[in-house]
Design a protein around this motif. Structure first.
Motif, short mmCIF file in Angstrom:
data_model
loop_
_atom_site.label_atom_id
_atom_site.label_comp_id
_atom_site.label_asym_id
_atom_site.label_seq_id
_atom_site.Cartn_x
_atom_site.Cartn_y
_atom_site.Cartn_z
N GLY A 97 0.81 -1.21 0.00
CA GLY A 97 0.00 0.00 0.00
C GLY A 97 0.85 1.26 0.00
N PRO A 98 0.21 2.40 -0.22
CA PRO A 98 0.94 3.67 -0.31
C PRO A 98 1.40 4.22 1.04
CG PRO A 98 -1.42 4.05 -0.56
CD PRO A 98 -1.23 2.56 -0.51
N ASP A 99 0.74 3.81 2.12
CA ASP A 99 1.05 4.33 3.45
C ASP A 99 1.83 3.29 4.23
OD1 ASP A 99 1.18 5.45 5.94
OD2 ASP A 99 -0.98 5.72 6.19
N ILE A 100 3.08 3.60 4.56
CA ILE A 100 3.93 2.64 5.25
C ILE A 100 3.40 2.29 6.64
CG2 ILE A 100 5.44 4.31 6.42
CD1 ILE A 100 6.60 1.17 4.53
N TYR A 101 2.58 3.19 7.21
CA TYR A 101 1.99 2.93 8.54
C TYR A 101 0.72 2.09 8.47
CZ TYR A 101 5.06 6.42 10.69
OH TYR A 101 6.15 7.13 11.15
N ALA A 102 0.21 1.84 7.26
CA ALA A 102 -1.07 1.14 7.13
C ALA A 102 -0.94 -0.20 6.41
CB ALA A 102 -2.07 2.03 6.39
N GLY A 103 0.28 -0.61 6.05
CA GLY A 103 0.48 -1.86 5.35
C GLY A 103 0.32 -3.06 6.25
N PRO A 104 0.48 -4.26 5.70
CA PRO A 104 0.30 -5.48 6.50
C PRO A 104 1.29 -5.63 7.65
CG PRO A 104 1.22 -5.98 4.33
CD PRO A 104 0.78 -4.55 4.29
N PHE A 105 2.53 -5.13 7.49
CA PHE A 105 3.51 -5.25 8.56
C PHE A 105 3.05 -4.48 9.80
CE2 PHE A 105 5.90 -6.19 4.74
CZ PHE A 105 6.71 -7.24 5.12
N CYS A 106 2.70 -3.22 9.60
CA CYS A 106 2.24 -2.41 10.74
C CYS A 106 0.91 -2.92 11.28
CB CYS A 106 2.12 -0.95 10.33
SG CYS A 106 3.71 -0.13 10.13
N GLU A 107 0.06 -3.42 10.41
CA GLU A 107 -1.23 -3.96 10.85
C GLU A 107 -1.02 -5.13 11.79
OE1 GLU A 107 -5.16 -6.33 9.17
OE2 GLU A 107 -3.59 -5.71 7.78
N VAL A 108 -0.11 -6.03 11.40
CA VAL A 108 0.17 -7.20 12.24
C VAL A 108 0.78 -6.77 13.57
CG1 VAL A 108 1.62 -9.25 12.45
CG2 VAL A 108 0.40 -8.81 10.33
N ILE A 109 1.79 -5.89 13.53
CA ILE A 109 2.43 -5.45 14.76
C ILE A 109 1.44 -4.74 15.67
CG2 ILE A 109 4.22 -3.93 15.70
CD1 ILE A 109 5.89 -4.57 13.20
#
Length: 355
Positions: free
Chosen positions: A119-131
């Motif tokens: 996704g365009p937002d580094i804070y909203a991608g799957p990595f941050c979602e999981v963390i």
């Protein structure tokens, strides 16, 4: 079922991972010196080509597994040793998010590209979602060490883990969100004592900056991270503002306590004189003096107690007015202003101070 599954549902169990690795090791294409990149090319992409979903989700299409373990690792490490460390450090009840198994790696048009999945937002991608899904539900839970999951940082012998910008970024997100974080003992985190996230890279370090690296660097350069310097500045601002309120409050409190104690002592003396006057009835002059003194002291004692109550009430009103007019915004502004005097740092230095 055709329903979209977000990143926190792209998990794989330890039993599934064990079965996958054992099957791959039994094939002729397996090499003990392969890296994770080689493993993806040889085993992950062929198994998922045309599916439009990562390997983890393809194994659990009917019942996606909710992640409670985030694995942070480098793709340049040895795959065989990596899976051995997973076997050692992952618990049987944990469901892991492994990026090379969770994301669709084929790039064949049958599913989203890596960039589209992130996704365009580094804070909203799957990595941050999981963390984010692994962070403690409250500050009390954080203090008690209760969280719905954890992050496991996998070091290796091939490269210092924090020369990889994704790994540094994952660590920052986990630490700032209070996610419990564990580390394996193989390899090292930093190349040397002077290493900085400014030199960390995404993808092949010999190639120009890719889109992932660009997004992370943009986020890093805007980081509003509290370091010990900024916290010192903020603390000084709080001290200055509170001192302006506490000093007069201490003055009022001292007067309140002093007047109350004085009033009680004077009233006690008045009661003693009243008792003495009863024994001096045969002596009219002495009796009159005792009664008059007791009356005067009683009035004085009552006045002191009233004054003590007044100062106490005044102190409470003063505290309330301070709370209303000296807002947290003013305190924060003072702290931020103070922190600027003690810290002029780049986003990378702030990231380093957290990680």
């Amino acid at each position: 079922s055709g329903q979209a599954v977000s990143g926190k549902g792209w998990g794989i169990t330890k039993n599934q991972l064990r079965a996958l690795v054992n099957e791959c090791r039994s094939q002729s294409a397996w090499r003990d010196d392969d890296t994770i990149r080689d493993f993806v090319e040889k085993f992950v992409i062929p198994r998922t080509r045309g599916l439009g979903m990562g390997l983890s989700l393809s194994l659990n299409q009917n019942c996606p597994k909710s992640v409670n373990l985030m694995i942070s690792h480098a793709w340049d490490e040895n795959a065989s040793r990596f899976f051995d460390d997973l076997e050692t450090h992952v618990r049987e009840d944990e469901v892991a998010f492994l990026c090379f198994l969770a994301l669709y790696q084929c790039g064949d048009g049958a599913g989203p590209s890596i960039g589209e999945q992130l996704g365009p937002d580094i804070y909203a991608g799957p990595f941050c979602e999981v963390i984010d899904s692994l962070r403690p539900a409250s500050m009390l839970s954080r203090w008690l060490g209760r969280a719905p999951g954890r992050m496991l940082v996998m070091t290796n012998e091939e490269c210092a883990l924090y020369t990889r910008l994704w790994c540094v970024w994952e660590a920052y997100i986990a630490i700032t969100r209070g996610v419990p974080t564990s580390f394996t003992s193989r390899g090292r985190l930093f190349a040397d004592a002077s290493a900085s996230s400014a030199s960390a890279r995404c993808g092949n370090p010999r190639l120009p900056m890719n889109e992932d690296e660009r997004k992370i660097r943009e986020a890093v350069e805007k980081l509003p991270v509290d370091t010990w310097q900024s916290l010192t500045g903020y603390g000084m601002g709080v001290v200055v503002v509170l001192a302006a309120a506490i000093v007069p409050m201490g003055f009022f409190a001292t007067w309140t306590i002093g007047l109350s104690i004085g009033g009680l002592v004077v009233k006690l003396v008045s009661a003693v004189l009243d008792s003495i006057a009863k024994f001096m009835v045969p002596l009219p002059v002495a009796n009159l003096i005792s009664l008059f003194s007791a009356w005067i002291l009683k009035i004085v004692g009552s006045g002191l107690l009233i004054a003590g109550r007044f100062w106490g009430l005044f102190s409470i009103v003063f505290i309330c007015l301070c709370w209303v007019f000296v807002s947290r915004r003013n305190i924060r502004f003072t702290g931020e202003w103070s922190s600027k005097l003690t810290e002029q740092r780049s986003g990378y230095a702030r990231l380093d101070s957290v990680v």
